[in-house]
Scaffold this motif. Structure first.
Motif, mmCIF file in Angstrom:
data_model
loop_
_atom_site.group_PDB
_atom_site.id
_atom_site.type_symbol
_atom_site.label_atom_id
_atom_site.label_comp_id
_atom_site.label_asym_id
_atom_site.label_seq_id
_atom_site.Cartn_x
_atom_site.Cartn_y
_atom_site.Cartn_z
ATOM 1 N N ALA A 98 0.829 -1.207 0.000
ATOM 2 C CA ALA A 98 0.000 0.000 0.000
ATOM 3 C C ALA A 98 0.864 1.258 0.000
ATOM 4 C CB ALA A 98 -0.921 -0.011 1.206
ATOM 5 N N SER A 99 2.026 1.195 0.648
ATOM 6 C CA SER A 99 2.916 2.363 0.662
ATOM 7 C C SER A 99 3.390 2.723 -0.747
ATOM 8 C CB SER A 99 4.117 2.105 1.575
ATOM 9 O OG SER A 99 4.794 0.919 1.209
ATOM 10 N N ASP A 100 3.575 1.714 -1.603
ATOM 11 C CA ASP A 100 3.947 1.976 -2.997
ATOM 12 C C ASP A 100 2.832 2.731 -3.715
ATOM 13 O OD1 ASP A 100 6.268 0.471 -2.558
ATOM 14 O OD2 ASP A 100 5.306 -1.386 -3.210
ATOM 15 N N LEU A 101 1.598 2.320 -3.452
ATOM 16 C CA LEU A 101 0.447 2.968 -4.077
ATOM 17 C C LEU A 101 0.327 4.420 -3.628
ATOM 18 C CD1 LEU A 101 -2.206 2.782 -5.739
ATOM 19 C CD2 LEU A 101 -3.339 2.057 -3.631
ATOM 20 N N ILE A 102 0.457 4.651 -2.323
ATOM 21 C CA ILE A 102 0.337 6.014 -1.806
ATOM 22 C C ILE A 102 1.439 6.904 -2.364
ATOM 23 C CG2 ILE A 102 0.413 7.433 0.280
ATOM 24 C CD1 ILE A 102 -0.769 5.029 1.802
ATOM 25 N N ALA A 103 2.686 6.423 -2.351
ATOM 26 C CA ALA A 103 3.800 7.228 -2.847
ATOM 27 C C ALA A 103 3.600 7.596 -4.318
ATOM 28 C CB ALA A 103 5.114 6.459 -2.661
ATOM 29 N N TYR A 104 3.130 6.646 -5.107
ATOM 30 C CA TYR A 104 2.899 6.912 -6.533
ATOM 31 C C TYR A 104 1.778 7.936 -6.732
ATOM 32 C CZ TYR A 104 1.488 6.200 -11.381
ATOM 33 O OH TYR A 104 1.137 6.406 -12.701
ATOM 34 N N LEU A 135 4.555 0.228 8.702
ATOM 35 C CA LEU A 135 3.528 1.240 8.939
ATOM 36 C C LEU A 135 4.118 2.647 8.861
ATOM 37 C CD1 LEU A 135 0.556 1.631 9.635
ATOM 38 C CD2 LEU A 135 1.184 1.576 12.043
ATOM 39 N N LYS A 136 5.305 2.818 9.408
ATOM 40 C CA LYS A 136 5.962 4.124 9.331
ATOM 41 C C LYS A 136 6.260 4.495 7.879
ATOM 42 C CE LYS A 136 9.657 6.899 11.392
ATOM 43 N NZ LYS A 136 8.714 7.963 11.814
ATOM 44 N N ALA A 137 6.656 3.491 7.070
ATOM 45 C CA ALA A 137 6.887 3.755 5.644
ATOM 46 C C ALA A 137 5.601 4.206 4.962
ATOM 47 C CB ALA A 137 7.433 2.488 4.966
ATOM 48 N N LYS A 138 4.486 3.641 5.382
ATOM 49 C CA LYS A 138 3.184 4.018 4.816
ATOM 50 C C LYS A 138 2.851 5.467 5.163
ATOM 51 C CE LYS A 138 0.164 0.721 5.094
ATOM 52 N NZ LYS A 138 -0.913 -0.209 5.535
ATOM 53 N N VAL A 139 3.113 5.843 6.401
ATOM 54 C CA VAL A 139 2.853 7.224 6.824
ATOM 55 C C VAL A 139 3.811 8.182 6.124
ATOM 56 C CG1 VAL A 139 2.902 8.803 8.797
ATOM 57 C CG2 VAL A 139 1.854 6.544 9.026
ATOM 58 N N ASN A 140 5.077 7.795 6.039
ATOM 59 C CA ASN A 140 6.052 8.648 5.350
ATOM 60 C C ASN A 140 5.695 8.836 3.878
ATOM 61 O OD1 ASN A 140 7.505 8.934 7.703
ATOM 62 N ND2 ASN A 140 9.050 7.393 7.180
ATOM 63 N N ALA A 141 5.038 7.834 3.293
ATOM 64 C CA ALA A 141 4.624 7.942 1.890
ATOM 65 C C ALA A 141 3.461 8.914 1.717
ATOM 66 C CB ALA A 141 4.228 6.567 1.360
ATOM 67 N N GLY A 142 2.699 9.149 2.806
ATOM 68 C CA GLY A 142 1.620 10.126 2.699
ATOM 69 C C GLY A 142 0.305 9.755 3.363
ATOM 70 N N ALA A 143 0.238 8.635 4.073
ATOM 71 C CA ALA A 143 -1.002 8.283 4.773
ATOM 72 C C ALA A 143 -1.210 9.258 5.933
ATOM 73 C CB ALA A 143 -0.940 6.850 5.293
ATOM 74 N N GLU A 144 -2.383 9.897 5.957
ATOM 75 C CA GLU A 144 -2.664 10.927 6.954
ATOM 76 C C GLU A 144 -3.475 10.410 8.135
ATOM 77 O OE1 GLU A 144 -4.065 14.638 5.184
ATOM 78 O OE2 GLU A 144 -3.402 13.899 3.241
ATOM 79 N N VAL A 145 -4.162 9.308 7.958
ATOM 80 C CA VAL A 145 -4.981 8.698 9.004
ATOM 81 C C VAL A 145 -4.791 7.186 8.905
ATOM 82 C CG1 VAL A 145 -7.320 8.365 9.915
ATOM 83 C CG2 VAL A 145 -6.696 10.549 8.856
ATOM 84 N N LEU A 146 -4.747 6.505 10.049
ATOM 85 C CA LEU A 146 -4.607 5.049 10.065
ATOM 86 C C LEU A 146 -5.852 4.433 10.688
ATOM 87 C CD1 LEU A 146 -0.902 4.874 11.303
ATOM 88 C CD2 LEU A 146 -1.732 4.584 8.950
ATOM 89 N N LEU A 147 -6.494 3.528 9.949
ATOM 90 C CA LEU A 147 -7.675 2.821 10.418
ATOM 91 C C LEU A 147 -7.278 1.393 10.768
ATOM 92 C CD1 LEU A 147 -10.301 3.945 7.744
ATOM 93 C CD2 LEU A 147 -9.708 5.061 9.905
ATOM 94 N N SER A 148 -7.637 0.958 11.964
ATOM 95 C CA SER A 148 -7.167 -0.360 12.390
ATOM 96 C C SER A 148 -8.098 -1.482 11.946
ATOM 97 C CB SER A 148 -6.982 -0.397 13.915
ATOM 98 O OG SER A 148 -8.089 -0.971 14.565
ATOM 99 N N GLN A 149 -7.500 -2.643 11.763
ATOM 100 C CA GLN A 149 -8.261 -3.871 11.583
ATOM 101 C C GLN A 149 -9.086 -4.089 12.844
ATOM 102 O OE1 GLN A 149 -10.055 -6.074 10.220
ATOM 103 N NE2 GLN A 149 -8.474 -6.876 8.847
ATOM 104 N N LEU A 150 -10.143 -4.906 12.745
ATOM 105 C CA LEU A 150 -10.985 -5.140 13.916
ATOM 106 C C LEU A 150 -10.146 -5.670 15.077
ATOM 107 C CD1 LEU A 150 -11.609 -8.469 14.095
ATOM 108 C CD2 LEU A 150 -12.945 -7.903 12.072
ATOM 109 N N CYS A 151 -10.506 -5.218 16.264
ATOM 110 C CA CYS A 151 -9.752 -5.558 17.469
ATOM 111 C C CYS A 151 -10.738 -5.718 18.619
ATOM 112 C CB CYS A 151 -8.736 -4.453 17.778
ATOM 113 S SG CYS A 151 -7.715 -4.750 19.223
ATOM 114 N N PHE A 152 -10.631 -6.818 19.349
ATOM 115 C CA PHE A 152 -11.540 -7.081 20.459
ATOM 116 C C PHE A 152 -10.858 -6.928 21.818
ATOM 117 C CE2 PHE A 152 -13.048 -9.526 16.821
ATOM 118 C CZ PHE A 152 -14.340 -9.039 16.710
#
Length: 260
Positions: A98-104, A135-152
């Motif tokens: 996903a980080s590749d997609l965001i950076a592009y 995850l940090k690479a994803k944020v550095n690529a440009g992700a502004e918000v992180l949504l988590s997988q379901l967690c109980f």
């Protein structure tokens, strides 16, 4: 799509910050349904849609075309995802993460990018350290918000949140909550995503899985207790997995109306 307007009317009455629209792999028909629904949410219901976009099975030209369609439709929010591996579909080499997609896309298009995160690790991660690095690479690529997988398990989420802060990941980390109303469905999803089955949660499933009404009430109560604990711990939002069930969203919002 058959009952979507009934669902949307209830969801939008509850004034959500956004409604996410999933993205089916496998070609233009699925993509067009995603766009159609996202446009309806924005234009008819006046709520911001977040459009999911997977990339593992698409090349740059296909992603550019999708970005043009989004832009022309006035859709601004993209949840960038790698997408699940599918032995029946050919993987392309343009975007392996996903980080590749965001950076592009960040260099070419004006979107707000959201990213997925996994409080208990993505099933394919080597370990939690690698998980945070990716995850940090994803944020550095440009992700502004992180949504988590379901967690109980809120303790698992808080540990993950702390690890993000230690790694200087400053994007908001939003926990994903899914009320348990269908035992078979939830067991299948936990198997897929690797979420922990807390003992209290297991007892609810074991006690009520054969009683649909009782499971609904107990599952909603468990989800509400999670959400209240998260809110008093100053999380920056809740991502509610309603699975297109407006009764779930309404019950949750009624349960926290005086809390938020």
């Amino acid at each position: 799509m058959k009952n979507i307007d009934k669902t949307l009317s209830v969801l939008c009455e509850l004034n959500p910050d956004y409604i996410s629209v999933t993205f089916g792999a496998g070609g233009g028909a699925n993509r067009n349904r995603t766009i159609e629904l996202a446009k309806r949410i924005k234009q008819e219901y006046h709520v911001e849609p977040v459009v999911h976009l997977t990339c593992l099975h698409y090349d740059k030209a296909e992603i550019d075309e999708f970005a043009r369609v989004l832009t022309n439709a006035g859709l601004q929010n993209v949840l960038a995802l790698r997408g699940d591996k599918n032995p029946n579909m050919r993987e392309k080499e343009s975007f392996l993460h996903a980080s590749d997609l965001i950076a592009y896309m960040k260099d070419k298009w004006d979107f707000c990018f959201l990213g997925a995160c996994y409080p208990e690790c993505h099933p394919e991660s080597e370990d939690k350290v690698c998980e945070i690095k990716h995850l940090k690479a994803k944020v550095n690529a440009g992700a502004e918000v992180l949504l988590s997988q379901l967690c109980f398990d809120n303790h698992a989420f808080f540990r993950f949140q702390e690890a993000c802060r230690i790694a200087d990941i400053q994007a908001p980390v939003i926990p994903g909550i899914m009320p348990v109303i269908n035992a078979a469905q939830i067991k299948r999803m936990i198997t897929m995503c690797g979420a922990t089955f807390p003992v209290r949660f297991q007892k609810i499933i074991q006690a009520y899985e054969s009683n649909k009404e009782a499971l609904f009430d107990a599952g909603m109560s468990y989800a509400l207790s999670q959400i209240i604990d998260l809110l008093v711990s100053d999380v920056e939002g809740i991502h509610l997995y309603t699975m297109n069930n407006p009764l779930v969203a309404r019950r949750i919002c009624e349960g926290i109306r005086n809390i938020i």
